[in-house]
Write a protein that holds these residues in place. Structure first.
Motif, mmCIF file in Angstrom:
data_model
loop_
_atom_site.group_PDB
_atom_site.id
_atom_site.type_symbol
_atom_site.label_atom_id
_atom_site.label_comp_id
_atom_site.label_asym_id
_atom_site.label_seq_id
_atom_site.Cartn_x
_atom_site.Cartn_y
_atom_site.Cartn_z
ATOM 1 N N ALA A 183 39.713 20.492 17.212
ATOM 2 C CA ALA A 183 38.582 19.553 17.155
ATOM 3 C C ALA A 183 39.131 18.139 17.179
ATOM 4 C CB ALA A 183 37.772 19.798 15.880
ATOM 5 N N TRP A 184 38.394 17.249 17.831
ATOM 6 C CA TRP A 184 38.918 15.911 18.085
ATOM 7 C C TRP A 184 37.829 14.863 17.924
ATOM 8 C CZ3 TRP A 184 44.096 15.707 19.821
ATOM 9 C CH2 TRP A 184 44.653 16.953 20.143
ATOM 10 N N VAL A 185 38.230 13.653 17.572
ATOM 11 C CA VAL A 185 37.386 12.477 17.732
ATOM 12 C C VAL A 185 38.212 11.505 18.566
ATOM 13 C CG1 VAL A 185 38.096 11.447 15.505
ATOM 14 C CG2 VAL A 185 35.976 10.700 16.635
ATOM 15 N N GLY A 186 37.707 11.210 19.773
ATOM 16 C CA GLY A 186 38.551 10.471 20.711
ATOM 17 C C GLY A 186 39.823 11.258 20.966
ATOM 18 N N GLY A 187 40.970 10.620 20.777
ATOM 19 C CA GLY A 187 42.245 11.292 20.961
ATOM 20 C C GLY A 187 42.898 11.754 19.680
ATOM 21 N N GLN A 188 42.175 11.715 18.567
ATOM 22 C CA GLN A 188 42.735 12.091 17.275
ATOM 23 C C GLN A 188 42.294 13.498 16.905
ATOM 24 O OE1 GLN A 188 41.531 9.560 14.042
ATOM 25 N NE2 GLN A 188 42.430 10.870 12.473
ATOM 26 N N ARG A 189 43.264 14.370 16.628
ATOM 27 C CA ARG A 189 42.942 15.742 16.235
ATOM 28 C C ARG A 189 42.466 15.752 14.783
ATOM 29 N NH1 ARG A 189 45.879 21.184 18.258
ATOM 30 N NH2 ARG A 189 44.423 22.654 17.274
ATOM 31 N N LEU A 190 41.455 16.586 14.514
ATOM 32 C CA LEU A 190 40.829 16.626 13.198
ATOM 33 C C LEU A 190 41.397 17.754 12.346
ATOM 34 C CD1 LEU A 190 37.099 16.080 14.246
ATOM 35 C CD2 LEU A 190 38.854 14.363 13.723
ATOM 36 N N GLN A 191 41.367 17.545 11.027
ATOM 37 C CA GLN A 191 41.838 18.537 10.067
ATOM 38 C C GLN A 191 41.015 18.410 8.797
ATOM 39 O OE1 GLN A 191 44.398 20.973 10.367
ATOM 40 N NE2 GLN A 191 43.444 21.667 8.456
ATOM 41 N N VAL A 192 40.433 19.524 8.349
ATOM 42 C CA VAL A 192 39.688 19.481 7.087
ATOM 43 C C VAL A 192 40.654 19.219 5.942
ATOM 44 C CG1 VAL A 192 37.910 21.072 7.929
ATOM 45 C CG2 VAL A 192 39.884 21.965 6.668
ATOM 46 N N ASN A 193 40.134 18.680 4.852
ATOM 47 C CA ASN A 193 40.951 18.501 3.659
ATOM 48 C C ASN A 193 41.274 19.870 3.067
ATOM 49 O OD1 ASN A 193 40.919 15.708 3.857
ATOM 50 N ND2 ASN A 193 39.080 15.512 2.610
ATOM 51 N N GLY A 194 42.563 20.164 2.965
ATOM 52 C CA GLY A 194 42.971 21.508 2.593
ATOM 53 C C GLY A 194 43.229 21.717 1.127
ATOM 54 N N VAL A 195 43.322 20.660 0.339
ATOM 55 C CA VAL A 195 43.647 20.769 -1.079
ATOM 56 C C VAL A 195 42.489 20.195 -1.885
ATOM 57 C CG1 VAL A 195 45.251 20.095 -2.898
ATOM 58 C CG2 VAL A 195 46.111 20.575 -0.601
ATOM 59 N N LEU A 196 42.044 20.930 -2.899
ATOM 60 C CA LEU A 196 40.977 20.433 -3.752
ATOM 61 C C LEU A 196 41.496 19.310 -4.629
ATOM 62 C CD1 LEU A 196 39.100 23.665 -4.871
ATOM 63 C CD2 LEU A 196 38.747 22.236 -2.869
ATOM 64 N N ASN A 197 40.753 18.213 -4.683
ATOM 65 C CA ASN A 197 41.144 17.048 -5.466
ATOM 66 C C ASN A 197 40.821 17.293 -6.940
ATOM 67 O OD1 ASN A 197 41.142 14.369 -6.683
ATOM 68 N ND2 ASN A 197 41.184 13.586 -4.580
ATOM 69 N N PRO A 198 41.757 17.016 -7.847
ATOM 70 C CA PRO A 198 41.465 17.197 -9.281
ATOM 71 C C PRO A 198 40.271 16.381 -9.758
ATOM 72 C CG PRO A 198 43.814 16.858 -8.928
ATOM 73 C CD PRO A 198 43.140 16.587 -7.608
ATOM 74 N N ALA A 199 39.973 15.283 -9.064
ATOM 75 C CA ALA A 199 38.827 14.452 -9.443
ATOM 76 C C ALA A 199 37.500 15.044 -8.981
ATOM 77 C CB ALA A 199 38.992 13.056 -8.860
ATOM 78 N N GLY A 200 37.568 16.121 -8.225
ATOM 79 C CA GLY A 200 36.358 16.723 -7.673
ATOM 80 C C GLY A 200 36.249 16.460 -6.184
ATOM 81 N N SER A 201 35.343 17.163 -5.543
ATOM 82 C CA SER A 201 35.188 17.095 -4.087
ATOM 83 C C SER A 201 34.068 16.142 -3.697
ATOM 84 C CB SER A 201 34.876 18.489 -3.538
ATOM 85 O OG SER A 201 35.936 19.387 -3.809
#
Length: 277
Positions: A141-159
């Protein structure tokens, strides 16, 4: 070029033309054509004009393909490919001059039924924001020429979670109750007003996750493929695909946690139902 690459390239071309039309009509002033399911659920003349443009361009390029659009009846076609289209997702934003609206186009293999289709390519184009998210199955998946990646690690501060609310006032109490149950997982909530952009932002890591009841197939067809090709998960009821009942997106761990909260009543009902025998 593979079939899905061809479909993806066509989707991008059409979305750019459709987005330009939507933006021109917004600059000229919005005319409300009708209300749909509720007084707050509006359709503009531009919605209809943009969908007609998309449908005409697809018919000219690929006669025989099916079509499922927000503003027109479904046509299954004869080729096994169906185009699933929301001409202006975020119509209320559009009508008020808020730039968070998008043209969403997906090409799927199979009938216009999200439980059974396989999305092959898609585009979510936000013309007022100058962004075009695009995806082809198996190619990321891309926006323009940048490949996208979901956030893979849950943040201790919450999502950071996105959600939305239905237009029917009768559903609001239940939606707010659900939001209260989800809040312990959240650092904050975003309510953007366009499901396709919510899903694109999950794919881009701008949101950690997203959940919403009441989405139609055209709301999520392109966005779900963006999330999946960005390494994420999109689900409905446990073990199922996104449906009107629920759409949840994010990394696998977050989706599992959200699902456990959202469907807690279902799990409890199942646990207390006597087994047949």
């Amino acid at each position: 070029m593979s079939l899905q690459q061809e479909l993806g390239a066509l989707a991008v071309d059409i979305a750019q033309e459709a987005g330009a039309l939507a933006r021109r009509r917004r600059e000229q002033g919005v005319s409300i054509a009708a209300s749909k399911s509720a007084l707050a659920d509006i359709v503009t003349e531009a919605d209809r004009e943009v969908e007609n443009l998309i449908r005409d361009r697809i018919a000219a390029a690929r006669p025989g393909d099916g079509f499922l659009g927000e503003e027109s009846a479904a046509d299954e076609g004869s080729t096994g490919i169906t185009w699933v289209v929301d001409p202006i997702d975020g119509t209320v934003n559009y009508a008020y001059g808020i730039p968070s609206y998008a043209v969403s186009i997906a090409a799927v293999s199979g009938r216009p039924e999200p439980r059974t289709w396989q999305a092959l390519a898609g585009v979510v184009h936000a013309p007022a924001l100058g962004e075009l998210f695009h995806v082809v199955r198996g190619e990321g998946a891309w926006v323009g020429g940048q490949r996208l990646q979901v956030n893979g690690v849950l943040n201790p501060a919450g999502s950071l979670l996105g959600t939305g609310f239905g237009y029917d006032p009768a559903t609001h109490a239940a939606q707010l109750e659900l939001l209260g149950r989800v809040m312990p997982l959240a650092r904050d909530i975003r309510r953007i007003g366009a499901a396709s952009l919510d899903l694109a932002y999950v794919a881009a890591g701008r949101l950690d996750g997203y959940f919403e009841r009441g989405l139609h197939p055209w709301d999520h067809a392109a966005g779900v493929l963006l999330v999946e090709e960005a390494g994420g998960v999109a689900a409905g009821a446990p073990g199922g695909a996104p449906t009107r009942e629920m759409t949840i997106a994010g990394n696998a761990e977050l989706v599992a946690r959200l699902s456990a909260i959202i469907f807690a009543d279902t799990h409890e009902d199942n646990a207390t139902t006597p087994a047949a025998g």
